[in-house]
Design a protein around this motif. Structure first.
Motif, short mmCIF file in Angstrom:
data_model
loop_
_atom_site.label_atom_id
_atom_site.label_comp_id
_atom_site.label_asym_id
_atom_site.label_seq_id
_atom_site.Cartn_x
_atom_site.Cartn_y
_atom_site.Cartn_z
N PHE A 39 54.94 55.48 -0.89
CA PHE A 39 53.68 55.49 -1.62
C PHE A 39 52.87 56.77 -1.49
CE2 PHE A 39 54.45 51.06 -0.09
CZ PHE A 39 54.86 50.52 -1.30
N GLY A 40 53.34 57.73 -0.69
CA GLY A 40 52.59 58.96 -0.49
C GLY A 40 51.50 58.80 0.56
N ILE A 41 50.73 59.87 0.77
CA ILE A 41 49.68 59.87 1.76
C ILE A 41 48.41 59.29 1.14
CG2 ILE A 41 48.28 61.32 3.27
CD1 ILE A 41 51.23 61.17 4.06
N PRO A 42 47.82 58.26 1.73
CA PRO A 42 46.62 57.67 1.13
C PRO A 42 45.42 58.60 1.27
CG PRO A 42 47.04 56.69 3.27
CD PRO A 42 48.22 57.58 2.97
N GLY A 43 44.53 58.54 0.31
CA GLY A 43 43.31 59.32 0.35
C GLY A 43 42.11 58.44 0.09
N ALA A 44 40.93 59.00 0.36
CA ALA A 44 39.72 58.21 0.20
C ALA A 44 39.33 58.04 -1.27
CB ALA A 44 38.58 58.85 0.98
N GLY A 45 39.69 59.00 -2.12
CA GLY A 45 39.40 58.87 -3.54
C GLY A 45 38.00 59.30 -3.92
N LEU A 46 37.72 60.61 -3.93
CA LEU A 46 36.40 61.11 -4.30
C LEU A 46 36.03 60.65 -5.71
CD1 LEU A 46 34.09 63.00 -3.35
CD2 LEU A 46 35.22 64.83 -4.62
N PRO A 47 34.83 60.09 -5.90
CA PRO A 47 34.48 59.53 -7.21
C PRO A 47 33.95 60.56 -8.20
CG PRO A 47 32.74 59.07 -5.63
CD PRO A 47 33.83 59.76 -4.87
N TYR A 48 34.23 61.84 -7.99
CA TYR A 48 33.76 62.89 -8.90
C TYR A 48 34.90 63.84 -9.21
CZ TYR A 48 29.32 61.09 -7.28
OH TYR A 48 28.29 60.26 -6.96
N SER A 49 34.89 64.37 -10.40
CA SER A 49 35.91 65.32 -10.82
C SER A 49 35.25 66.63 -11.21
CB SER A 49 36.69 64.75 -12.01
OG SER A 49 37.62 65.69 -12.50
N SER A 50 35.74 67.73 -10.64
CA SER A 50 35.20 69.04 -10.98
C SER A 50 35.63 69.42 -12.39
CB SER A 50 35.70 70.10 -9.99
OG SER A 50 35.41 71.39 -10.47
N PRO A 51 34.70 69.88 -13.24
CA PRO A 51 35.07 70.24 -14.61
C PRO A 51 35.87 71.53 -14.70
CG PRO A 51 32.78 70.76 -14.21
CD PRO A 51 33.26 70.00 -13.01
N ILE A 52 35.95 72.27 -13.59
CA ILE A 52 36.72 73.53 -13.60
C ILE A 52 37.85 73.49 -12.58
CG2 ILE A 52 34.84 74.94 -14.49
CD1 ILE A 52 34.29 75.87 -11.63
N GLY A 53 38.18 72.30 -12.07
CA GLY A 53 39.22 72.21 -11.07
C GLY A 53 38.68 72.66 -9.72
N ASN A 54 39.59 72.87 -8.77
CA ASN A 54 39.12 73.26 -7.44
C ASN A 54 39.80 74.51 -6.91
OD1 ASN A 54 41.68 72.29 -6.86
ND2 ASN A 54 41.06 71.25 -4.98
N LYS A 55 40.41 75.32 -7.79
CA LYS A 55 41.20 76.44 -7.28
C LYS A 55 41.00 77.70 -8.11
CE LYS A 55 45.24 75.41 -10.13
NZ LYS A 55 46.68 75.16 -10.17
N ARG A 56 41.32 78.81 -7.48
CA ARG A 56 41.43 80.08 -8.20
C ARG A 56 42.74 80.09 -8.96
NH1 ARG A 56 40.33 85.24 -4.49
NH2 ARG A 56 41.34 86.08 -6.33
N LYS A 57 42.70 80.47 -10.21
CA LYS A 57 43.91 80.42 -11.02
C LYS A 57 44.94 81.46 -10.60
CE LYS A 57 41.93 78.23 -15.12
NZ LYS A 57 40.79 77.69 -14.40
N ASP A 58 44.49 82.53 -9.91
CA ASP A 58 45.44 83.56 -9.50
C ASP A 58 46.07 83.26 -8.15
OD1 ASP A 58 43.22 83.96 -7.93
OD2 ASP A 58 43.23 86.13 -8.09
#
Length: 355
Positions: A39-58
Protein backbone atom coordinates in the motif's frame (compact mmCIF):
# COMPACT_ATOMS: atom_id res chain seq x y z
CA UNK A 1 32.30 22.77 -12.17
CA UNK A 2 32.17 26.53 -11.73
CA UNK A 3 31.41 27.82 -8.24
CA UNK A 4 29.11 30.82 -8.27
CA UNK A 5 29.22 31.68 -4.57
CA UNK A 6 32.36 32.88 -2.81
CA UNK A 7 31.04 32.61 0.74
CA UNK A 8 30.84 29.15 2.36
CA UNK A 9 27.29 28.04 3.10
CA UNK A 10 25.83 25.61 5.61
CA UNK A 11 22.29 25.08 4.36
CA UNK A 12 20.00 24.09 7.21
CA UNK A 13 17.01 23.03 5.12
CA UNK A 14 17.67 20.88 2.06
CA UNK A 15 14.89 18.46 1.15
CA UNK A 16 15.58 14.90 0.08
CA UNK A 17 12.91 12.37 -0.72
CA UNK A 18 12.39 8.82 -1.95
CA UNK A 19 12.17 7.67 -5.54
CA UNK A 20 9.00 5.94 -4.30
CA UNK A 21 7.63 4.67 -1.02
CA UNK A 22 9.03 1.27 -1.92
CA UNK A 23 12.52 2.61 -1.10
CA UNK A 24 11.79 2.06 2.60
CA UNK A 25 10.50 -1.49 2.26
CA UNK A 26 13.93 -3.16 2.74
CA UNK A 27 14.42 -1.20 5.96
CA UNK A 28 11.07 -2.13 7.55
CA UNK A 29 10.35 -5.06 9.83
CA UNK A 30 7.18 -7.12 9.62
CA UNK A 31 4.28 -6.58 9.66
CA UNK A 32 5.04 -3.09 8.40
CA UNK A 33 7.16 -4.35 5.50
CA UNK A 34 4.22 -6.20 3.97
CA UNK A 35 1.91 -3.24 4.55
CA UNK A 36 4.29 -0.81 2.85
CA UNK A 37 5.01 -3.20 -0.02
CA UNK A 38 1.28 -3.48 -0.79
CA UNK A 39 0.00 0.00 0.00
CA UNK A 40 2.99 2.37 0.11
CA UNK A 41 4.02 4.69 2.92
CA UNK A 42 1.01 6.28 4.67
CA UNK A 43 0.84 10.04 4.96
CA UNK A 44 -1.22 12.49 6.93
CA UNK A 45 -2.84 14.01 3.82
CA UNK A 46 -2.44 17.81 3.77
CA UNK A 47 -5.86 19.32 2.92
CA UNK A 48 -4.39 22.02 0.64
CA UNK A 49 -2.87 21.92 -2.82
CA UNK A 50 -0.29 24.42 -4.01
CA UNK A 51 -1.37 26.03 -7.31
CA UNK A 52 2.25 26.06 -8.50
CA UNK A 53 3.38 22.71 -7.14
CA UNK A 54 6.15 22.42 -4.58
CA UNK A 55 9.36 22.26 -6.61
CA UNK A 56 11.76 24.13 -8.83
CA UNK A 57 11.25 22.92 -12.37
CA UNK A 58 15.00 22.86 -13.05
CA UNK A 59 15.66 20.51 -10.12
CA UNK A 60 14.20 17.35 -11.68
CA UNK A 61 16.89 14.66 -11.81
CA UNK A 62 17.88 13.53 -15.32
CA UNK A 63 17.03 9.94 -14.36
CA UNK A 64 13.35 10.89 -14.28
CA UNK A 65 12.89 10.41 -10.55
CA UNK A 66 11.06 12.83 -8.26
CA UNK A 67 12.71 16.14 -7.42
CA UNK A 68 15.12 15.74 -4.51
CA UNK A 69 15.46 11.97 -4.93
CA UNK A 70 18.91 11.78 -6.56
CA UNK A 71 21.80 12.60 -4.17
CA UNK A 72 24.38 12.86 -6.96
CA UNK A 73 22.29 15.25 -9.04
CA UNK A 74 21.64 17.38 -5.96
CA UNK A 75 25.39 17.68 -5.50
CA UNK A 76 25.84 18.67 -9.15
CA UNK A 77 22.89 21.03 -9.41
CA UNK A 78 23.03 22.82 -6.06
CA UNK A 79 25.60 21.79 -3.44
CA UNK A 80 28.82 22.13 -5.42
CA UNK A 81 28.03 25.23 -7.55
CA UNK A 82 26.75 27.24 -4.59
CA UNK A 83 29.74 26.43 -2.36
CA UNK A 84 27.57 24.58 0.14
CA UNK A 85 29.92 23.22 2.76
CA UNK A 86 27.20 21.11 4.37
CA UNK A 87 23.69 20.35 3.16
CA UNK A 88 21.54 19.36 6.14
CA UNK A 89 18.90 16.96 4.87
CA UNK A 90 15.30 17.26 6.03
CA UNK A 91 13.05 14.57 4.59
CA UNK A 92 10.21 15.61 2.32
CA UNK A 93 8.88 12.07 2.38
CA UNK A 94 8.17 11.43 6.08
CA UNK A 95 7.99 14.93 7.58
CA UNK A 96 4.27 14.50 8.28
CA UNK A 97 4.43 10.95 9.63
CA UNK A 98 3.27 12.05 13.07
CA UNK A 99 -0.10 13.00 11.59
CA UNK A 100 -0.81 9.30 10.96
CA UNK A 101 -2.97 7.83 13.73
CA UNK A 102 -1.04 4.57 14.21
CA UNK A 103 1.86 5.44 16.49
CA UNK A 104 3.59 2.07 16.02
CA UNK A 105 3.44 2.25 12.23
CA UNK A 106 4.77 5.82 12.38
CA UNK A 107 7.66 4.76 14.60
CA UNK A 108 8.48 1.94 12.16
CA UNK A 109 8.43 4.33 9.20
CA UNK A 110 10.74 6.76 11.00
CA UNK A 111 13.16 3.96 11.93
CA UNK A 112 13.22 2.79 8.33
CA UNK A 113 13.77 6.31 7.00
CA UNK A 114 16.65 6.90 9.40
CA UNK A 115 18.33 3.68 8.29
CA UNK A 116 17.68 4.55 4.64
CA UNK A 117 19.18 8.04 5.14
CA UNK A 118 22.32 6.61 6.71
CA UNK A 119 22.71 3.85 4.11
CA UNK A 120 21.79 5.64 0.88
CA UNK A 121 22.31 9.40 1.30
CA UNK A 122 25.04 10.16 3.81
CA UNK A 123 27.69 7.97 2.11
CA UNK A 124 27.27 9.87 -1.18
CA UNK A 125 29.20 12.90 0.08
CA UNK A 126 30.76 14.21 3.30
CA UNK A 127 28.78 17.38 2.59
CA UNK A 128 25.55 15.57 3.48
CA UNK A 129 24.44 15.53 7.10
CA UNK A 130 21.03 14.38 8.23
CA UNK A 131 18.10 15.26 10.46
CA UNK A 132 16.70 12.04 11.86
CA UNK A 133 12.91 11.69 11.95
CA UNK A 134 10.78 10.67 14.91
CA UNK A 135 7.06 10.27 15.55
CA UNK A 136 5.63 12.55 18.23
CA UNK A 137 2.58 10.39 19.07
CA UNK A 138 4.67 8.22 21.42
CA UNK A 139 7.57 10.15 23.01
CA UNK A 140 8.96 7.03 24.69
CA UNK A 141 9.40 5.28 21.33
CA UNK A 142 10.81 8.51 19.91
CA UNK A 143 13.37 8.70 22.73
CA UNK A 144 14.47 5.12 22.05
CA UNK A 145 14.96 5.98 18.39
CA UNK A 146 17.08 9.01 19.29
CA UNK A 147 19.20 6.75 21.51
CA UNK A 148 19.56 4.29 18.62
CA UNK A 149 20.43 6.73 15.82
CA UNK A 150 21.60 9.86 17.64
CA UNK A 151 25.21 8.74 18.13
CA UNK A 152 25.77 8.37 14.36
CA UNK A 153 28.30 11.04 13.25
CA UNK A 154 26.21 11.95 10.20
CA UNK A 155 23.12 12.78 12.27
CA UNK A 156 23.10 16.38 13.50
CA UNK A 157 19.51 16.99 14.69
CA UNK A 158 16.09 15.50 15.36
CA UNK A 159 13.25 16.70 13.13
CA UNK A 160 9.52 16.94 13.79
CA UNK A 161 6.71 18.70 11.97
CA UNK A 162 4.89 21.78 13.20
CA UNK A 163 1.55 19.97 13.12
CA UNK A 164 0.56 18.67 16.53
CA UNK A 165 -2.33 17.90 18.87
CA UNK A 166 -0.86 20.10 21.61
CA UNK A 167 1.90 22.73 21.98
CA UNK A 168 5.36 21.20 22.11
CA UNK A 169 6.35 22.59 25.50
CA UNK A 170 3.91 20.34 27.33
CA UNK A 171 5.26 17.59 29.56
CA UNK A 172 3.97 14.81 27.32
CA UNK A 173 6.89 15.55 24.96
CA UNK A 174 9.64 15.97 27.53
CA UNK A 175 11.19 12.49 27.09
CA UNK A 176 12.14 13.63 23.56
CA UNK A 177 13.91 16.73 24.85
CA UNK A 178 15.74 14.90 27.62
CA UNK A 179 17.14 12.49 25.04
CA UNK A 180 18.01 15.26 22.56
CA UNK A 181 19.93 17.08 25.27
CA UNK A 182 21.78 13.92 26.30
CA UNK A 183 23.00 13.41 22.72
CA UNK A 184 23.66 17.09 22.04
CA UNK A 185 21.08 17.15 19.21
CA UNK A 186 18.90 20.21 18.49
CA UNK A 187 15.21 19.74 17.74
CA UNK A 188 14.24 21.09 14.30
CA UNK A 189 10.56 21.99 13.84
CA UNK A 190 9.58 22.12 10.18
CA UNK A 191 6.14 22.80 8.63
CA UNK A 192 4.40 20.64 6.08
CA UNK A 193 1.38 18.92 7.57
CA UNK A 194 -0.44 21.44 9.75
CA UNK A 195 -4.15 20.66 9.60
CA UNK A 196 -3.55 17.15 8.25
CA UNK A 197 -4.34 13.74 9.68
CA UNK A 198 -4.83 13.74 13.46
CA UNK A 199 -3.33 17.22 13.88
CA UNK A 200 -5.23 20.29 15.03
CA UNK A 201 -6.51 22.88 12.55
CA UNK A 202 -3.70 24.92 10.99
CA UNK A 203 -4.79 28.27 12.48
CA UNK A 204 -6.07 29.38 15.85
CA UNK A 205 -9.58 29.87 14.42
CA UNK A 206 -9.81 26.72 12.31
CA UNK A 207 -9.28 25.70 8.70
CA UNK A 208 -8.59 28.27 6.00
CA UNK A 209 -9.82 27.85 2.44
CA UNK A 210 -6.67 27.57 0.34
CA UNK A 211 -2.92 27.05 0.23
CA UNK A 212 -2.11 30.79 0.16
CA UNK A 213 -3.79 31.32 3.52
CA UNK A 214 -2.35 28.13 4.99
CA UNK A 215 1.20 29.03 3.92
CA UNK A 216 0.89 32.61 5.20
CA UNK A 217 -0.48 31.55 8.59
CA UNK A 218 2.21 28.96 9.35
CA UNK A 219 3.89 31.46 11.66
CA UNK A 220 1.01 30.97 14.11
CA UNK A 221 2.16 27.42 14.72
CA UNK A 222 5.70 28.49 15.51
CA UNK A 223 4.51 31.24 17.85
CA UNK A 224 2.41 28.78 19.85
CA UNK A 225 5.19 26.20 20.13
CA UNK A 226 7.77 28.83 21.11
CA UNK A 227 5.62 30.37 23.85
CA UNK A 228 4.89 26.85 25.11
CA UNK A 229 8.57 25.87 25.26
CA UNK A 230 9.36 28.93 27.36
CA UNK A 231 6.34 29.01 29.65
CA UNK A 232 6.33 25.27 30.36
CA UNK A 233 9.91 25.61 31.62
CA UNK A 234 11.53 23.35 29.02
CA UNK A 235 14.71 25.44 28.91
CA UNK A 236 15.01 25.49 32.70
CA UNK A 237 14.50 21.73 32.87
CA UNK A 238 16.90 21.04 29.97
CA UNK A 239 19.47 23.87 30.07
CA UNK A 240 21.50 22.60 27.11
CA UNK A 241 18.56 21.82 24.83
CA UNK A 242 18.29 23.85 21.58
CA UNK A 243 15.37 24.38 19.19
CA UNK A 244 15.43 25.41 15.53
CA UNK A 245 12.28 27.00 14.08
CA UNK A 246 12.61 26.13 10.42
CA UNK A 247 10.68 27.70 7.53
CA UNK A 248 8.19 29.66 9.59
CA UNK A 249 9.28 33.21 8.88
CA UNK A 250 11.35 35.63 10.94
CA UNK A 251 9.72 39.04 11.32
CA UNK A 252 7.08 37.92 13.83
CA UNK A 253 9.66 37.13 16.53
CA UNK A 254 10.41 40.55 18.10
CA UNK A 255 6.79 41.67 18.69
CA UNK A 256 5.90 38.23 20.08
CA UNK A 257 8.76 38.46 22.58
CA UNK A 258 7.80 42.01 23.55
CA UNK A 259 4.29 40.84 24.32
CA UNK A 260 5.49 37.76 26.21
CA UNK A 261 8.00 39.73 28.31
CA UNK A 262 5.37 42.35 29.15
CA UNK A 263 2.80 39.76 30.19
CA UNK A 264 5.36 37.80 32.19
CA UNK A 265 6.08 40.81 34.40
CA UNK A 266 2.47 40.83 35.59
CA UNK A 267 1.65 37.12 35.38
CA UNK A 268 4.88 35.44 36.46
CA UNK A 269 3.15 33.67 39.35
CA UNK A 270 1.66 31.26 36.79
CA UNK A 271 5.16 30.16 35.73
CA UNK A 272 7.15 30.15 38.99
CA UNK A 273 9.87 27.94 37.49
CA UNK A 274 11.07 30.73 35.18
CA UNK A 275 14.05 32.67 36.49
CA UNK A 276 14.60 35.09 33.60
CA UNK A 277 12.64 37.07 31.05
CA UNK A 278 11.12 34.85 28.35
CA UNK A 279 13.08 36.66 25.64
CA UNK A 280 16.33 35.69 27.37
CA UNK A 281 15.48 31.99 27.16
CA UNK A 282 14.65 32.36 23.48
CA UNK A 283 17.89 34.19 22.77
CA UNK A 284 19.95 31.46 24.44
CA UNK A 285 18.08 28.36 23.27
CA UNK A 286 16.37 29.08 19.95
CA UNK A 287 17.39 29.59 16.35
CA UNK A 288 15.35 30.50 13.33
CA UNK A 289 16.04 29.80 9.66
CA UNK A 290 16.10 32.49 7.02
CA UNK A 291 13.80 30.93 4.44
CA UNK A 292 11.16 32.14 3.66
CA UNK A 293 12.41 35.49 4.91
CA UNK A 294 10.03 38.41 4.76
CA UNK A 295 11.59 40.92 2.35
CA UNK A 296 9.69 44.24 2.31
CA UNK A 297 10.11 46.71 -0.51
CA UNK A 298 12.13 48.91 1.85
CA UNK A 299 14.99 46.78 3.21
CA UNK A 300 15.57 49.34 5.95
CA UNK A 301 12.44 47.96 7.59
CA UNK A 302 13.89 44.45 7.66
CA UNK A 303 17.24 45.78 8.94
CA UNK A 304 15.37 47.51 11.76
CA UNK A 305 13.61 44.25 12.58
CA UNK A 306 16.97 42.46 12.75
CA UNK A 307 18.11 45.03 15.30
CA UNK A 308 15.13 44.13 17.48
CA UNK A 309 16.42 40.62 18.19
CA UNK A 310 19.84 38.97 18.13
CA UNK A 311 19.55 38.20 14.41
CA UNK A 312 23.24 37.83 13.67
CA UNK A 313 23.53 35.05 16.28
CA UNK A 314 20.08 33.45 16.01
CA UNK A 315 19.59 33.20 12.24
CA UNK A 316 20.62 30.13 10.23
CA UNK A 317 20.74 30.17 6.44
CA UNK A 318 18.30 27.87 4.69
CA UNK A 319 17.43 27.61 1.00
CA UNK A 320 14.51 25.14 1.06
CA UNK A 321 16.05 23.52 -2.03
CA UNK A 322 14.51 22.17 -4.25
CA UNK A 323 11.15 23.77 -3.46
CA UNK A 324 9.41 26.53 -5.40
CA UNK A 325 10.33 29.22 -2.85
CA UNK A 326 14.05 28.41 -2.93
CA UNK A 327 16.27 31.20 -1.58
CA UNK A 328 19.46 31.70 -3.58
CA UNK A 329 22.42 32.11 -1.16
CA UNK A 330 24.13 34.42 -3.64
CA UNK A 331 21.25 36.90 -3.47
CA UNK A 332 19.60 37.07 -0.08
CA UNK A 333 20.89 39.21 2.81
CA UNK A 334 23.77 40.63 0.75
CA UNK A 335 23.02 44.05 2.25
CA UNK A 336 24.37 42.88 5.60
CA UNK A 337 28.03 43.50 6.59
CA UNK A 338 30.24 40.56 5.66
CA UNK A 339 30.95 39.54 9.27
CA UNK A 340 27.22 39.17 9.93
CA UNK A 341 26.71 37.32 6.67
CA UNK A 342 29.35 34.78 7.66
CA UNK A 343 27.64 34.12 10.97
CA UNK A 344 24.25 33.59 9.35
CA UNK A 345 25.45 31.66 6.30
CA UNK A 346 27.72 29.23 8.12
CA UNK A 347 29.21 29.99 11.52
CA UNK A 348 26.04 29.87 13.62
CA UNK A 349 25.15 26.47 12.14
CA UNK A 350 28.71 25.19 12.49
CA UNK A 351 28.59 25.86 16.20
CA UNK A 352 25.03 24.67 16.79
CA UNK A 353 25.36 21.38 14.88
CA UNK A 354 28.99 20.80 15.95
CA UNK A 355 30.21 20.58 12.35
Amino acid sequence: MKTINRMPVIDCDVHNQFRSGKDLVPYLDEPWRSHAAKFGIPGAGLPYSSPIGNKRKDADPPNGGPVGSDPLYMLEHYVEPFNVEYALLCSDSVIGASGFADADYTAAICRAYNDYLIAEWLPQSPKYKGYMCIGTQDPQQAAREIDRIGPHPGIVAVSVTGGSQMPYGQRFFHPIYETCERHGLPLVIHPGSEGAGIFNAPTAVGYVSNYLQWHTCLSQTFMAHLVSFVCEGVFEKYPNFKVVLCEGGVAWLPPLLWRLDKNYKALRSSVPWLKRLPSEYVRDHCFITTQPIEEPANLKHLAAMFEMFDAENMLLFSSDYPHWDFDDPTKILRWLPEDKQRKIFSENARKLFQL
